[in-house]
Design a protein around this motif. Structure first.
Motif, PDB file in Angstrom:
ATOM      1  N   GLY A 181       0.780  -1.229   0.000  1.00 59.34           N
ATOM      2  CA  GLY A 181       0.000   0.000   0.000  1.00 59.34           C
ATOM      3  C   GLY A 181       0.809   1.275   0.000  1.00 59.34           C
ATOM      4  N   ALA A 182       0.840   1.969   1.138  1.00 63.25           N
ATOM      5  CA  ALA A 182       1.486   3.276   1.258  1.00 63.25           C
ATOM      6  C   ALA A 182       2.945   3.249   0.819  1.00 63.25           C
ATOM      7  N   HIS A 183       3.589   2.119   0.990  1.00 60.00           N
ATOM      8  CA  HIS A 183       4.982   1.966   0.549  1.00 60.00           C
ATOM      9  C   HIS A 183       5.103   2.315  -0.934  1.00 60.00           C
ATOM     10  N   HIS A 184       4.204   1.800  -1.728  1.00 61.19           N
ATOM     11  CA  HIS A 184       4.263   2.019  -3.176  1.00 61.19           C
ATOM     12  C   HIS A 184       3.747   3.398  -3.571  1.00 61.19           C
ATOM     13  N   PHE A 185       2.807   3.942  -2.790  1.00 63.08           N
ATOM     14  CA  PHE A 185       2.322   5.296  -3.078  1.00 63.08           C
ATOM     15  C   PHE A 185       3.487   6.293  -3.002  1.00 63.08           C
ATOM     16  N   ALA A 186       4.230   6.206  -1.899  1.00 62.78           N
ATOM     17  CA  ALA A 186       5.347   7.137  -1.693  1.00 62.78           C
ATOM     18  C   ALA A 186       6.477   6.871  -2.676  1.00 62.78           C
ATOM     19  N   GLN A 187       6.696   5.615  -3.002  1.00 60.32           N
ATOM     20  CA  GLN A 187       7.764   5.286  -3.937  1.00 60.32           C
ATOM     21  C   GLN A 187       7.474   5.839  -5.319  1.00 60.32           C
ATOM     22  N   GLY A 246       1.692   5.980  17.513  1.00 54.09           N
ATOM     23  CA  GLY A 246       0.677   6.890  16.990  1.00 54.09           C
ATOM     24  C   GLY A 246       1.283   8.032  16.201  1.00 54.09           C
ATOM     25  N   LEU A 247       2.360   8.617  16.715  1.00 52.95           N
ATOM     26  CA  LEU A 247       3.033   9.706  16.005  1.00 52.95           C
ATOM     27  C   LEU A 247       3.574   9.223  14.666  1.00 52.95           C
ATOM     28  N   SER A 248       4.154   8.039  14.651  1.00 48.58           N
ATOM     29  CA  SER A 248       4.699   7.498  13.404  1.00 48.58           C
ATOM     30  C   SER A 248       3.614   7.311  12.352  1.00 48.58           C
ATOM     31  N   ILE A 249       2.448   6.850  12.775  1.00 50.76           N
ATOM     32  CA  ILE A 249       1.363   6.621  11.824  1.00 50.76           C
ATOM     33  C   ILE A 249       0.882   7.932  11.208  1.00 50.76           C
ATOM     34  N   VAL A 250       0.777   8.983  12.006  1.00 49.93           N
ATOM     35  CA  VAL A 250       0.327  10.272  11.476  1.00 49.93           C
ATOM     36  C   VAL A 250       1.361  10.842  10.496  1.00 49.93           C
ATOM     37  N   ILE A 251       2.647  10.610  10.767  1.00 42.60           N
ATOM     38  CA  ILE A 251       3.696  11.019   9.825  1.00 42.60           C
ATOM     39  C   ILE A 251       3.491  10.314   8.485  1.00 42.60           C
ATOM     40  N   ALA A 252       3.160   9.019   8.543  1.00 39.11           N
ATOM     41  CA  ALA A 252       2.898   8.264   7.315  1.00 39.11           C
ATOM     42  C   ALA A 252       1.697   8.830   6.577  1.00 39.11           C
ATOM     43  N   TYR A 253       0.643   9.188   7.306  1.00 33.58           N
ATOM     44  CA  TYR A 253      -0.542   9.768   6.673  1.00 33.58           C
ATOM     45  C   TYR A 253      -0.178  11.046   5.911  1.00 33.58           C
ATOM     46  N   PHE A 254       0.686  11.852   6.510  1.00 31.93           N
ATOM     47  CA  PHE A 254       1.094  13.108   5.861  1.00 31.93           C
ATOM     48  C   PHE A 254       1.807  12.826   4.539  1.00 31.93           C
ATOM     49  N   ILE A 255       2.762  11.893   4.557  1.00 37.34           N
ATOM     50  CA  ILE A 255       3.523  11.602   3.335  1.00 37.34           C
ATOM     51  C   ILE A 255       2.617  11.012   2.258  1.00 37.34           C
ATOM     52  N   VAL A 256       1.682  10.139   2.647  1.00 36.03           N
ATOM     53  CA  VAL A 256       0.747   9.559   1.684  1.00 36.03           C
ATOM     54  C   VAL A 256      -0.142  10.651   1.083  1.00 36.03           C
ATOM     55  N   SER A 283      -3.408  16.596   3.901  1.00 36.94           N
ATOM     56  CA  SER A 283      -2.029  16.960   4.269  1.00 36.94           C
ATOM     57  C   SER A 283      -2.020  17.960   5.419  1.00 36.94           C
ATOM     58  N   ILE A 284      -2.880  18.977   5.322  1.00 35.71           N
ATOM     59  CA  ILE A 284      -2.945  20.015   6.356  1.00 35.71           C
ATOM     60  C   ILE A 284      -3.387  19.405   7.690  1.00 35.71           C
ATOM     61  N   LEU A 285      -4.415  18.562   7.642  1.00 38.40           N
ATOM     62  CA  LEU A 285      -4.920  17.939   8.860  1.00 38.40           C
ATOM     63  C   LEU A 285      -3.872  17.020   9.484  1.00 38.40           C
ATOM     64  N   SER A 286      -3.108  16.328   8.648  1.00 37.39           N
ATOM     65  CA  SER A 286      -2.046  15.451   9.159  1.00 37.39           C
ATOM     66  C   SER A 286      -0.977  16.255   9.882  1.00 37.39           C
ATOM     67  N   ILE A 287      -0.606  17.401   9.317  1.00 40.18           N
ATOM     68  CA  ILE A 287       0.373  18.271   9.980  1.00 40.18           C
ATOM     69  C   ILE A 287      -0.167  18.717  11.332  1.00 40.18           C
ATOM     70  N   GLY A 288      -1.460  19.053  11.351  1.00 33.80           N
ATOM     71  CA  GLY A 288      -2.075  19.468  12.611  1.00 33.80           C
ATOM     72  C   GLY A 288      -1.975  18.404  13.682  1.00 33.80           C
ATOM     73  N   PHE A 289      -2.189  17.140  13.300  1.00 36.47           N
ATOM     74  CA  PHE A 289      -2.098  16.062  14.276  1.00 36.47           C
ATOM     75  C   PHE A 289      -0.662  15.824  14.724  1.00 36.47           C
ATOM     76  N   ILE A 290       0.287  15.972  13.805  1.00 38.04           N
ATOM     77  CA  ILE A 290       1.704  15.819  14.175  1.00 38.04           C
ATOM     78  C   ILE A 290       2.081  16.850  15.232  1.00 38.04           C
ATOM     79  N   VAL A 291       1.619  18.079  15.042  1.00 41.75           N
ATOM     80  CA  VAL A 291       1.911  19.160  15.991  1.00 41.75           C
ATOM     81  C   VAL A 291       1.368  18.827  17.378  1.00 41.75           C
ATOM     82  N   LEU A 292       0.213  18.174  17.429  1.00 42.63           N
ATOM     83  CA  LEU A 292      -0.401  17.851  18.719  1.00 42.63           C
ATOM     84  C   LEU A 292       0.438  16.889  19.555  1.00 42.63           C
ATOM     85  N   TYR A 293       1.354  16.176  18.924  1.00 38.73           N
ATOM     86  CA  TYR A 293       2.238  15.269  19.660  1.00 38.73           C
ATOM     87  C   TYR A 293       3.447  15.982  20.258  1.00 38.73           C
TER      88      TYR A 293
END
Length: 462
Positions: free
Chosen positions: A75-81, A365-375, A406-416
């Motif tokens: 999934g996300a691995h190939h999206f980012a690649q 949890g923080l790692s997953i939100v980082i992945a959401y941002f990149i995807v 993307s914007i919402l993902s950044i917002g969640f990253i900041v909350l950590y």
């Protein structure tokens, strides 16, 4: 890259829905409902989950389009690649892997903890104390046996794992719906007071928890090559699973609010279970709801072993992890070594007791939100660089969905971050997060120079 015949295409539409839904539900609805209501009020907490659900829906839409455009295991691995190359793919996959492994590890600890509510004082054979928490042999044994069983079921085939998921999800749904309908008949509207509490701080306090309650829909892209459904329906199934999870959480909050008043909520050890007992007038029904909670633990556990092992498989196929992790069992058509490694980690985790694993889940949890941002950014990039890419499911005509995600993902990253409501605990959770990424840097440094997949050759079978 993976071959088209590496995996068996055995997952039906129903299998995919219950795998994703079961992953998102888990055990939190049994334990945390009282916290949500206390922070924001009955109506306030429902609104918080509705808003949080909309946020997650944007990310879900991004995943839906990309999954149908690039239907490959990982999934996300190939999206980012496809969008950025190998190094971005590694960051996404390593991020998701921490989240998935941490959930699997936590479920191995949650199971014996829940059993304690059904059979009080079953703990015998004191072993040691970790972070002020006493570890007992009987408690450890329950978690280990559960882990071995779930791992074995996944090892012998994804269809067997999907059948287990279906049975457990039905059990979970029946128990939860019993509370919902029971509260509608036997509950009292006056119990819902206060409707709102804590103001915006209370609302935000619940909202920041919602993305992590919904983690799990992203297991669908991880098993793209094992789904025997038309690609154009994959996106619809993913969005449906998210919508069902949003509805579930809102209705559970409503059921608990109708069943227990403010005073009862404050003293409840397991609010959802206590609500079930109050509605039906018997402690036996509280125990029955706990069975639904156990089903939730196992559905989440099962789904994240599936997702995590497929991420490791994809990374191994692209040389980011040793090839050993990418081996497929010749008979069962499962990534056998990846499953065994994740299962082994979960099997030994009960030895650490519960406190250390809560830290692991938060760091994940923080790692997953980082992945959401990149995807989400990958979605925007691929819309621009590969407009010709076949997209059986489209998340709108413009890029607005990807931009908002993307914007919402950044917002969640900041909350950590330190000083924020959901900030990681220093030093425990930051050390775990840092240690995971230090190991990741070792693998990252060995990745071949930037390469991207040839997405022009992507084909679709209806």
């Amino acid at each position: 890259m993976s071959k088209s015949d590496d995996f068996s295409k055995v997952l039906s539409r129903a299998d995919v829905i219950v795998l994703a839904f079961g992953a998102m539900i888990g055990w939190g609805w049994v334990v945390l409902s009282g916290d949500w209501i206390s922070k924001a009020g009955s109506i306030g907490s429902m609104i918080a989950f509705f808003i949080g659900g909309i946020m997650v829906m944007f990310v879900g839409l991004v995943y839906s389009e990309l999954t149908t455009a690039l239907p490959k295991t990982g999934g996300a691995h190939h999206f980012a690649q496809a969008a950025f190359g190998s190094r971005a793919a590694f960051v996404v996959s390593w991020s998701i892997l921490l989240g998935y492994v941490s959930v699997v590890a936590f479920e191995a600890v949650a199971l014996p903890t829940v059993i304690e509510y059904i059979f009080p004082n079953y703990q015998v054979g004191y072993m040691w104390t970790i972070a002020g928490w006493d570890v007992y042999f009987s408690w450890v044994a329950v978690g280990m046996v559960g882990s071995i069983i779930v791992t074995w079921i996944n090892f012998i085939g994804v269809k067997q794992a999907a059948v287990l998921q279906l049975i457990l999800t039905v059990l979970l749904a029946v128990v939860g719906l019993s509370l919902i309908f029971g509260s509608a008949i036997g509950g009292e509207v006056k119990n819902m007071d206060p409707l709102f509490t804590g103001g915006m701080a209370g609302l935000m306090g619940v909202m920041i928890m919602t993305p992590f309650m919904f983690v799990g829909f992203d297991v669908i892209p991880q098993m793209a090559e094992e789904m025997n459904i038309p690609k154009k329906t994959v996106g619809k199934v993913l969005i449906l699973s998210v919508a069902l999870a949003v509805l579930w959480y809102i209705l559970i909050i409503l059921g608990v609010s109708l069943s227990l008043n403010e005073g009862q909520l404050k003293v409840a050890s397991l609010p959802t279970a206590d609500a079930m007992g109050a509605v039906f007038g018997s402690a036996v029904f509280s125990k029955i709801l706990i069975l639904g909670g156990i089903a939730g633990i196992l559905t989440s556990w099962n789904a994240f072993i599936i997702g995590g092992s497929r991420v490791m498989y994809a990374m191994a196929q692209d040389g980011m992890l040793p090839k050993w992790f990418g081996q497929i069992h010749p008979k069962y058509k499962t990534p056998k070594n990846a499953i065994l490694v994740i299962g082994l980690l979960a099997t030994f985790c009960p030895l650490l007791g519960r406190p250390a694993l809560v830290w692991l889940v938060d760091a994940g949890g923080l790692s997953i939100v980082i992945a959401y941002f990149i995807v989400s950014v990958s979605f925007v990039i691929l819309r621009k660089t590969h407009p010709e890419l076949q997209r059986p499911f489209q998340a709108g005509k413009s890029n607005i969905v990807g931009i908002l995600a993307s914007i919402l993902s950044i917002g969640f990253i900041v909350l950590y971050m330190p000083g924020m409501p959901a900030s990681l605990i220093w030093p425990y959770e930051w050390v775990l997060f840092g240690a995971w990424w230090i190991v990741g840097l070792i693998f990252f440094s060995r990745i071949p120079k930037m390469k991207s997949i040839d997405i022009s050759t992507t084909t679709f079978k209806e």
